[in-house]
Design a protein around this motif. Structure first.
Motif, mmCIF file in Angstrom:
data_model
loop_
_atom_site.group_PDB
_atom_site.id
_atom_site.type_symbol
_atom_site.label_atom_id
_atom_site.label_comp_id
_atom_site.label_asym_id
_atom_site.label_seq_id
_atom_site.Cartn_x
_atom_site.Cartn_y
_atom_site.Cartn_z
ATOM 1 N N ALA A 84 0.831 -1.208 0.000
ATOM 2 C CA ALA A 84 0.000 0.000 0.000
ATOM 3 C C ALA A 84 0.862 1.252 0.000
ATOM 4 N N ARG A 85 0.385 2.298 -0.693
ATOM 5 C CA ARG A 85 1.146 3.539 -0.807
ATOM 6 C C ARG A 85 0.551 4.681 0.022
ATOM 7 N N GLY A 86 -0.538 4.430 0.698
ATOM 8 C CA GLY A 86 -1.205 5.482 1.440
ATOM 9 C C GLY A 86 -0.573 5.779 2.786
ATOM 10 N N LYS A 87 -0.755 7.012 3.240
ATOM 11 C CA LYS A 87 -0.323 7.416 4.580
ATOM 12 C C LYS A 87 -1.172 6.698 5.625
ATOM 13 N N PHE A 88 -2.478 6.624 5.355
ATOM 14 C CA PHE A 88 -3.418 5.908 6.214
ATOM 15 C C PHE A 88 -3.869 4.634 5.513
ATOM 16 N N ILE A 89 -4.192 3.636 6.312
ATOM 17 C CA ILE A 89 -4.719 2.382 5.764
ATOM 18 C C ILE A 89 -5.985 2.019 6.538
ATOM 19 N N ILE A 90 -7.006 1.633 5.813
ATOM 20 C CA ILE A 90 -8.201 1.057 6.428
ATOM 21 C C ILE A 90 -8.356 -0.345 5.869
ATOM 22 N N MET A 91 -8.394 -1.325 6.742
ATOM 23 C CA MET A 91 -8.520 -2.719 6.306
ATOM 24 C C MET A 91 -9.896 -3.247 6.683
ATOM 25 N N LYS A 167 0.190 3.892 8.504
ATOM 26 C CA LYS A 167 1.080 2.831 8.028
ATOM 27 C C LYS A 167 2.435 2.877 8.719
ATOM 28 N N ASP A 168 2.999 4.067 8.887
ATOM 29 C CA ASP A 168 4.324 4.164 9.495
ATOM 30 C C ASP A 168 4.321 3.689 10.944
ATOM 31 N N SER A 169 3.243 3.951 11.666
ATOM 32 C CA SER A 169 3.159 3.526 13.069
ATOM 33 C C SER A 169 3.058 2.010 13.190
ATOM 34 N N PHE A 193 3.378 -0.820 22.758
ATOM 35 C CA PHE A 193 4.299 0.212 22.293
ATOM 36 C C PHE A 193 3.709 1.621 22.387
ATOM 37 N N LYS A 194 2.599 1.732 23.154
ATOM 38 C CA LYS A 194 2.030 3.033 23.511
ATOM 39 C C LYS A 194 1.570 3.862 22.317
ATOM 40 N N LEU A 195 1.009 3.229 21.301
ATOM 41 C CA LEU A 195 0.407 3.985 20.207
ATOM 42 C C LEU A 195 -0.930 4.563 20.667
ATOM 43 N N LYS A 196 -1.366 5.626 20.006
ATOM 44 C CA LYS A 196 -2.659 6.243 20.350
ATOM 45 C C LYS A 196 -3.788 5.443 19.701
ATOM 46 N N ILE A 197 -4.676 4.900 20.532
ATOM 47 C CA ILE A 197 -5.744 4.025 20.053
ATOM 48 C C ILE A 197 -7.099 4.611 20.430
ATOM 49 N N THR A 198 -8.039 4.536 19.522
ATOM 50 C CA THR A 198 -9.412 4.919 19.809
ATOM 51 C C THR A 198 -10.343 4.004 19.034
ATOM 52 N N GLU A 199 -11.642 4.196 19.201
ATOM 53 C CA GLU A 199 -12.599 3.378 18.456
ATOM 54 C C GLU A 199 -13.785 4.231 18.019
#
Length: 394
Positions: A84-91, A167-169, A193-199
């Motif tokens: 994928a080439r996008g900055k964001f990814i939605i799967m 993607k980078d995260s 790894f302390k990433l920012k998560i929400t829902e």
């Protein structure tokens, strides 16, 4: 605008294995979303070896096809995410159970700076027949609860298949699982790894395919649970080990001094023997906790915490050897004292077995624990030294 190679904001990633019945509608909905919201994006389908015409439909509808030779849900997603080439990814799954034309809540959260945005099907709504009874009322709630308990993740739907991320995260997490547990690995490691998560709320519709899903309730449920346990040495080894160690040690010390009398019950030498066995077994479990943490850190599975690094550096090989030898000598001297008493009686029958066994059992326990400590110290050194690893709280 879709697929500007040098400026793609969003990649919509779909894993595929014989999804001819539904892959076309999924791609069309995704294309509609990108066009309607004027988002620079692409649709990437990771195909796992389809033979039912899915590949032709993917090409026909303008999605980018990535052939994934390695089998498995996680393998298909990892291959597609890598391409994928996008900055964001939605799967999202290719069974038309998720609405690819309604992804804006994910985009908004990602633009706010969140690393991982999970869908919550219980908030958004689960349509009739969309989720099996066991999944809805047992599997997902229980596994989600365990995930929150083990990893302090503040999300209610741990296994939603529709999710967005930077993607980078996610790439930094070095995800590895190739099966259905890939979904759990992503959430667990994001938390560790302390990433920012929400829902955000999302709606789950009934599977659009006529064939049974690839998911197998008990097999994949066990794989998810096994993964959660493997990534949490504290809950798998440390907490059970510490509980039984303290409990066994407490009763061991009390009964070593005097038997415990509770009405018609008497807890004496037999109980003392089992408590001694409990100390040895729980000490082994605690050793597994220590060793598995070292291995996981050195393999990059979890980050190192400074407090654990301090403990690891304090209990080095030399100190471990000294502690083990000291415990062993205490047990040996106690056993030697028993032997000398037996020798004075001419190696005959021991008159007071009660007193003798109150010394013998603790002696044996100390000898075993001492030897275990010596070899634990060597093994922890063999596994490797923790160094040059980014601290969790930096």
């Amino acid at each position: 605008m879709i697929d500007q190679k040098n400026n793609i904001e969003l990649s919509i990633v779909i894993p595929c294995l014989d999804e001819a019945e539904t892959i076309e509608i999924c791609i069309k909905k995704a294309k509609k979303f990108l066009l309607t919201n004027n988002i620079s994006g692409e649709i990437v389908v990771g195909d796992n070896g389809s033979k039912d015409g899915s590949i032709e439909l993917i090409k026909k509808n303008g999605a980018r096809l990535v052939h994934i030779n390695k089998k498995g849900y996680g393998a298909a997603l990892m291959g597609a995410i890598e391409a994928a080439r996008g900055k964001f990814i939605i799967m999202g799954d290719a069974d038309d159970s998720y609405d690819f034309s309604n992804l804006m809540p994910y985009i908004l959260k990602l633009r706010e700076g969140y690393d991982l945005v999970m869908g919550n099907r219980f908030k958004g709504g689960i349509k009739k027949g969309a989720m099996p009874f066991l999944h809805k009322y047992l599997g997902n709630p229980v596994l989600s609860f365990i995930g929150r308990l083990f990893f302090k993740i503040k999300i209610r739907d741990f296994h939603c298949g529709l999710r967005g991320f930077r993607k980078d995260s996610i790439k930094k997490l070095e995800l590895r699982t190739t099966g259905m547990e890939f979904a759990s690995e992503m959430v667990v490691k994001s938390s560790i790894f302390k990433l920012k998560i929400t829902e955000v709320p999302t709606i789950l519709s009934k599977d659009g395919r006529s064939r049974p899903p690839h998911l197998r309730t008990w097999r994949d449920g066990w794989r998810h649970l096994k993964f959660l346990l493997m990534y949490s040495p504290k809950w798998l080894f440390f907490y059970p080990g510490m509980f039984f160690f303290l409990l066994s040690t407490l009763f061991f010390i009390i009964i070593s001094i005097n038997p415990i009398h509770a009405k018609e019950l008497t807890f004496d030498l037999h109980t003392l023997t089992y408590c001694g066995a409990g100390i040895i077994l729980s000490y082994q479990i605690l050793s597994f906790s220590f060793l598995s943490r070292i291995y996981a850190i050195n393999q990059g599975l979890i980050p190192v915490e400074k407090k654990f690094l301090n403990i690891f550096n304090f209990f080095n090989l030399e100190k471990g050897l000294l502690a083990g030898i000291f415990i062993f000598i205490l047990g040996f001297l106690s056993s030697l004292n028993l032997f000398m008493d037996w020798r004075q009686e001419g190696y005959g029958n021991i008159n007071d077995l009660n007193v003798s066994f109150r010394v013998l059992i603790p002696s044996v326990v100390m000898i075993i624990v001492g030897i275990q400590t010596i070899f634990l110290s060597f093994l922890s050194s063999i596994i490797g030294t923790i160094q040059n690893i980014k601290f969790l709280d930096e």
